[in-house]
Design a protein around this motif. Structure first.
Motif, PDB file in Angstrom:
ATOM      1  N   UNK A 135       0.756  -1.200  -0.105  1.00  0.00           N
ATOM      2  CA  UNK A 135      -0.284   0.136  -0.006  1.00  0.00           C
ATOM      3  C   UNK A 135       1.086   0.890   0.403  1.00  0.00           C
ATOM      4  N   UNK A 170       1.777   6.863   0.290  1.00  0.00           N
ATOM      5  CA  UNK A 170       0.639   7.785  -0.171  1.00  0.00           C
ATOM      6  C   UNK A 170      -0.220   8.392   0.658  1.00  0.00           C
ATOM      7  N   UNK A 171      -1.207   7.300   1.011  1.00  0.00           N
ATOM      8  CA  UNK A 171      -2.777   8.089   1.807  1.00  0.00           C
ATOM      9  C   UNK A 171      -2.147   8.440   2.341  1.00  0.00           C
ATOM     10  N   UNK A 214       0.218   9.666   3.438  1.00  0.00           N
ATOM     11  CA  UNK A 214       1.195  11.524   2.979  1.00  0.00           C
ATOM     12  C   UNK A 214      -0.332  12.442   2.669  1.00  0.00           C
ATOM     13  N   UNK A 215      -1.250  11.808   1.929  1.00  0.00           N
ATOM     14  CA  UNK A 215      -2.242  13.003   1.852  1.00  0.00           C
ATOM     15  C   UNK A 215      -2.986  13.298   2.942  1.00  0.00           C
ATOM     16  N   UNK A 216      -2.926  11.941   3.919  1.00  0.00           N
ATOM     17  CA  UNK A 216      -3.576  12.961   5.269  1.00  0.00           C
ATOM     18  C   UNK A 216      -3.206  13.552   5.656  1.00  0.00           C
ATOM     19  N   UNK A 217      -2.199  13.605   5.962  1.00  0.00           N
ATOM     20  CA  UNK A 217      -1.197  14.521   6.744  1.00  0.00           C
ATOM     21  C   UNK A 217      -1.363  16.422   5.963  1.00  0.00           C
ATOM     22  N   UNK A 218      -1.186  16.056   4.203  1.00  0.00           N
ATOM     23  CA  UNK A 218      -1.579  17.304   3.773  1.00  0.00           C
ATOM     24  C   UNK A 218      -2.864  17.538   3.985  1.00  0.00           C
ATOM     25  N   UNK A 219      -3.603  17.106   4.275  1.00  0.00           N
ATOM     26  CA  UNK A 219      -4.919  17.386   4.449  1.00  0.00           C
ATOM     27  C   UNK A 219      -5.207  17.756   6.061  1.00  0.00           C
ATOM     28  N   UNK A 220      -4.368  17.543   7.207  1.00  0.00           N
ATOM     29  CA  UNK A 220      -3.882  17.918   8.762  1.00  0.00           C
ATOM     30  C   UNK A 220      -4.289  17.270   9.096  1.00  0.00           C
ATOM     31  N   UNK A 221      -4.206  15.847   9.036  1.00  0.00           N
ATOM     32  CA  UNK A 221      -4.580  14.754  10.283  1.00  0.00           C
ATOM     33  C   UNK A 221      -3.573  14.703  10.933  1.00  0.00           C
ATOM     34  N   UNK A 222      -3.494  13.695  12.093  1.00  0.00           N
ATOM     35  CA  UNK A 222      -3.116  14.105  13.010  1.00  0.00           C
ATOM     36  C   UNK A 222      -2.521  13.046  13.195  1.00  0.00           C
ATOM     37  N   UNK A 245      -5.177  10.366  13.838  1.00  0.00           N
ATOM     38  CA  UNK A 245      -6.670  10.148  12.725  1.00  0.00           C
ATOM     39  C   UNK A 245      -5.979   9.700  11.584  1.00  0.00           C
ATOM     40  N   UNK A 296      -7.810   6.546  10.675  1.00  0.00           N
ATOM     41  CA  UNK A 296      -9.137   6.660   9.427  1.00  0.00           C
ATOM     42  C   UNK A 296      -8.975   6.034   8.484  1.00  0.00           C
ATOM     43  N   UNK A 297      -6.970   6.025   7.832  1.00  0.00           N
ATOM     44  CA  UNK A 297      -5.905   5.601   7.022  1.00  0.00           C
ATOM     45  C   UNK A 297      -5.992   4.347   7.363  1.00  0.00           C
TER      46      UNK A 297
END
Lengths: 279, 339
Positions: free
Chosen positions: A172, A175-176, A178-186, A189, A193-194
């Motif tokens: 996997x 990538x996902x 990193x996308x979550x991090x950029x969208x502000x997830x701690x 989360x 969530x991911x």
């Protein structure tokens, strides 16, 4: 019919023959080594009637063995689930020096005979052992007591969850996350969530296998248990004791519990595989 | 938001990915980081996002030092090369993610989140896909959802890593126009990475040409195409012919700048046709110079071809190279893989 079609028909029937011979061998092997013993367990257990079967299961020593097995699994499975996820996460999502060594270390319980694993704990925590004097001075009992059984089980079942998750997480990638991090997830989360939803079926699969082994483990537990009836016997150890006392009906009755666990595990495993394929 | 990149360097182990890069990106600019693979363009983009740390140098957002700020404080939207949509979430949940993970105090209400997500879905014209999962979408749809998700958190900079790399030619063309339109509507600073010079020339206001971790040239598409500062930029931005003279000096000319005639004229050079192939409205002709024996390619439109053609292998033509470009002091590189 010309010769060519006859030849074709012959190859087709030869192929069919091959297929059925192979299937037959596989089925015969399965029947001989798996199905017949399984039937034997249940028929031996129920040979002298259902009352004796339940009597063997509800007798205090048997109940104590069942309880200890459940306690052991209830501790070993969650602990190894948490550590397995952490180890797999570290290995799959980060690059660091000594990663290969860590992967090898995780595999050690698979490679080492369980008896040796049990022996290591005796040598470490036993009265002649490295930490023995300290433990005795503080009146802590590990070997020939419940903590020893739990430790041995933890050791033996450690790789199941991690081994199951590492390839899934590696595939996997990050990538996902990193996308979550950029969208502000701690961090939490991101994990809940991911990462976790992405590995849930693999994780469940690992937990099922881990649990089956935790409840069924014999070798390592046998060494550290001391076989004290009603105290440090798990189900597999209790079966052995009953069998050695020529109490075959009771032995098979208790053994049938493990057989039922195995069947249940298989069904659960198929369900999980089916579910994860569907997604 | 304006971004200033100051003397930034980065290495991965022994490998120097970014070497002392300086770049000023004005607010609202639409900028392409263009370069071959390994040129450091993606690393630079990831450093702006905060996904890679800096070894040295500084990155300022609107004059404030953001070099060490965590990703989530940077207000950037990022579109990943392979979209990185959350597989287990519906399209709605994907777009809502950035709003749902906000701390309680600044999190919009459920209703507000719903409205915002549907606004974005409308904006990318994919409202009907809200309840689908990413695996049920085509590449172009995924790309648009990835953009909607990035825009949901109202970023001040939009970063796109090879945004059209994984799409087929037709969808790519559509999405280029579409992204351009979106930039015009929102007017947010947009930086995208590409190795496709056509994409960069067609879309960007400013092109930053990168090579081996360094910036070779910064300029408008016109500037970098017509006034390249060095041979690398010249060669990377379009098809090129190279001629090496007796002093080992290399001169360059683009195939479409070569004039082909049926008869000798001025200082034209005789050349033999080797191969002719037409590409849409263009015809590309491989030729062999009879004076130096060098091979070259010329490109003419179909009208011109009808004037001088039809051509076949072995035909004699006269080529004039009036726009030869020479760059000073450079290393000589082999001619491979340019044409």
């Amino acid at each position: 019919m010309n010769t060519k079609t006859i030849a074709q028909a012959n190859t087709v029937s030869l192929q069919g023959l091959k297929k059925w011979v192979l299937i037959g061998i596989a089925l015969a092997f399965l029947g001989l080594f798996i199905v017949i013993p399984l039937i034997a367990v249940f028929s031996e257990a129920l040979k002298k009637g259902i009352e004796l079967y339940f009597a063997a299961l509800t007798e205090p020593d048997a109940l104590s063995a069942i309880k200890l097995t459940l306690i052991t699994a209830a501790i070993a499975v969650p602990v190894n689930t948490v550590f397995g996820v952490i180890a797999a996460y570290a290995i799959a999502k980060f690059s660091f020096r000594g990663k290969n060594i860590l992967v090898t270390l995780i595999d050690i319980p698979f490679a080492v005979s369980p008896v040796i694993a049990g022996l290591v704990f005796v040598l470490l925590f036993g009265s002649q052992g490295l930490l023995g004097p300290f433990l005795e001075a503080n009146d802590i009992k590990i070997v020939f007591a419940v903590p020893g059984i739990i430790l041995a089980t933890l050791f033996v079942t450690f790789p199941f969850v991690a081994r199951e998750l590492i390839p899934i997480m590696q595939e996997q990638g990050t990538d996902e996350e990193q996308a979550g991090r950029i969208l502000g997830a701690n961090g939490w989360q991101m994990f809940f969530r991911i990462t976790l939803p992405n590995i849930k079926w693999g994780l469940l699969y690992g937990v099922i296998l881990c649990n089956a082994r935790a409840m069924g483990e014999f070798g390592a537990v046998s060494v550290v248990s001391g076989h004290i009836r009603g105290m440090t016997n798990t189900i597999p150890l209790h079966v052995e004791i009953l069998y050695n006392e020529y109490n075959f009906t009771a032995a098979f009755a208790v053994a049938s519990l493990l057989a039922i666990l195995a069947l249940f595990t298989l069904v659960l495993k198929s369900v999980v595989e089916w579910k994860s394929r569907k997604e | 938001m304006g971004i200033t990149i100051e003397n930034v360097s980065k290495s991965f182990g022994e490998y120097l990915a970014i070497k002392d890069v300086q770049l000023e990106i004005p607010s609202g600019d639409f900028i392409a980081l263009l370069g071959p693979s390994g040129s450091g363009k993606t690393t630079l983009l990831r450093m702006i996002a905060g996904l890679e740390s800096l070894d040295s140098g500084k990155i300022h957002f609107n004059g404030v030092d953001y070099s060490n700020k965590p990703v989530k404080e940077r207000k950037v939207g990022f579109v990943f090369q392979h979209y990185a949509l959350f597989k287990h979430m519906t399209i709605f949940e994907n777009i809502a993610f950035g709003l749902k993970v906000r701390p309680f105090k600044i999190r919009p209400s459920k209703q507000e989140i719903k409205e915002r997500v549907y606004d974005l879905l409308k904006f990318v014209q994919l409202e009907h896909l809200a309840e689908r999962y990413p695996s049920q979408l085509s590449g172009g749809q995924k790309q648009r959802i990835a953009l909607a998700r990035a825009l949901a958190v109202e970023p001040e900079v939009l970063l796109l890593d090879e945004p059209f790399g994984a799409l087929d030619a037709k969808v790519r063309q559509e999405l280029r126009h579409w992204l351009r339109e979106i930039h015009e509507k929102l007017n947010i600073t947009t930086i995208f990475v590409t190795h496709d010079q056509e994409e960069a020339l067609e879309m960007a206001d400013t092109i930053v040409v990168m090579n081996q971790g360094q910036i070779e040239q910064i300029g408008s598409p016109d500037q970098v195409y017509h006034h390249p500062v060095n041979a690398f930029v010249y060669r990377f931005l379009g098809r090129v012919n190279e001629f090496c003279d007796s002093d080992n000096e290399i001169s360059y000319i683009r195939p479409h700048e070569i004039a082909l005639k049926k008869s000798a004229q001025g200082n034209s050079v005789p050349a033999k046709v080797l191969h002719v192939h037409s590409v849409g409205s263009l015809v590309r002709i491989q030729l062999n110079r009879l004076d130096t024996n060098a091979l070259f390619e010329a490109e003419i439109n179909t009208e011109k071809y009808q004037e001088i053609g039809p051509l076949k292998k072995g035909d004699l033509l006269y080529a004039s190279f009036s726009n030869l470009v020479v760059f000073g002091n450079e290393q000589k590189e082999p001619l491979t893989a340019i044409l």
